[in-house]
Scaffold this active site. Sequence first.
Site, mmCIF file in Angstrom:
data_model
loop_
_atom_site.group_PDB
_atom_site.id
_atom_site.type_symbol
_atom_site.label_atom_id
_atom_site.label_comp_id
_atom_site.label_asym_id
_atom_site.label_seq_id
_atom_site.Cartn_x
_atom_site.Cartn_y
_atom_site.Cartn_z
ATOM 1 N N ARG A 236 0.853 -1.185 0.000
ATOM 2 C CA ARG A 236 0.000 0.000 0.000
ATOM 3 C C ARG A 236 0.888 1.234 0.000
ATOM 4 N NH1 ARG A 236 -3.099 -3.234 -1.217
ATOM 5 N NH2 ARG A 236 -5.211 -3.662 -0.438
ATOM 6 N N GLU A 265 -5.811 5.979 -6.634
ATOM 7 C CA GLU A 265 -5.890 5.151 -7.839
ATOM 8 C C GLU A 265 -7.280 5.221 -8.455
ATOM 9 O OE1 GLU A 265 -2.631 1.798 -6.244
ATOM 10 O OE2 GLU A 265 -4.733 1.226 -6.568
ATOM 11 N N HIS A 285 -0.956 -1.247 -10.176
ATOM 12 C CA HIS A 285 -1.601 -2.094 -9.160
ATOM 13 C C HIS A 285 -2.110 -3.408 -9.773
ATOM 14 C CE1 HIS A 285 -3.803 -1.942 -5.025
ATOM 15 N NE2 HIS A 285 -3.268 -3.131 -5.277
#
Length: 326
Positions: A236, A265, A285
Amino acid sequence: MKVAILDDYQDVVRTLDCFSKLKGHDVTVWNDHTKDVDVLAERLKDTEALVMIRERTPIRAPLIARLPKLKLISHRSVYPHVDVDALSAHGIVLCSDLHPGQPSYATAELTWGLIIAAMRRIPQEVAALKAGRWQSSVGFGLRGKTLGVYGYGRIGAVLAGYGKAFGMKVVVWGREASLERARADGYAAARSKEAFFEECDVITLHLRLIDATRGIVSAADLARMKPTALMVNTSRAGLIAPGALEKALKLGRPGMAAVDVFEDEPVLGASHPLLALDNAVCTPHIGYVERAGYESIFSSIFDQILAYADGKPVNVINPEALAAKS
């Protein structure tokens, strides 16, 4: 049931074998992304079961209050983006398979791929070759180097094994319970947090983002790293103090970074400052985004919908919502 699936960026969910489980249900799939409450409220006004793809869209009280037909949110893994109290107040059930004990091998594999790519400067060399240049830089090998694993949980333990297989010295840092597990598996614990950052050639973060870990990697920690070292974050973005990594890379300590996660994001328009740095390898991601993993994730998500529709909900996070419905 009327089912909505948000944030299927690659339009892949309908191609999965497990999608057939929703046969007979009215399914709408959204491929774009929005956090606009008005837009989401319009899109989901008739939705009875909402499918979430990880933490891509926050579901908070102002939106929940505008979804009168919503009965169920079906999810996989943790749910910091969901206001569970607001769901319960409206009698909406949250089901989430937390899959305890099962590491994300897809994330571990991507992490290792990023380590090799960054250390050997693979993305930069590919770009240079396509631009007409030949052997434009010199990277670093892994054998004999020190791999630092910050957080010896399910994924961290897998990464430690990868490091050992590649001939690296593995050093672990984290909470005492984490260090005890690492020692039991034959890995060394760092003498201190300061020594961990000073001595490791590659550091990879594998911690949950909670209040206690937010910003746990500070600018001072990064400044202790070698100018030849690599910082890797596939967990994270909030684990690193805001803006600290970009500044550290410009100052040359550490010399490189590889990241798969960002503060906000999705990152569109190449708008994140890390994307402008030649010593940063960045991916969008995709740690868990792998077909076999998707089959597993969505199979359990769809099973939860079927169980709820059959009146036998499973993996219920907020059983008080069931009581509110009755």
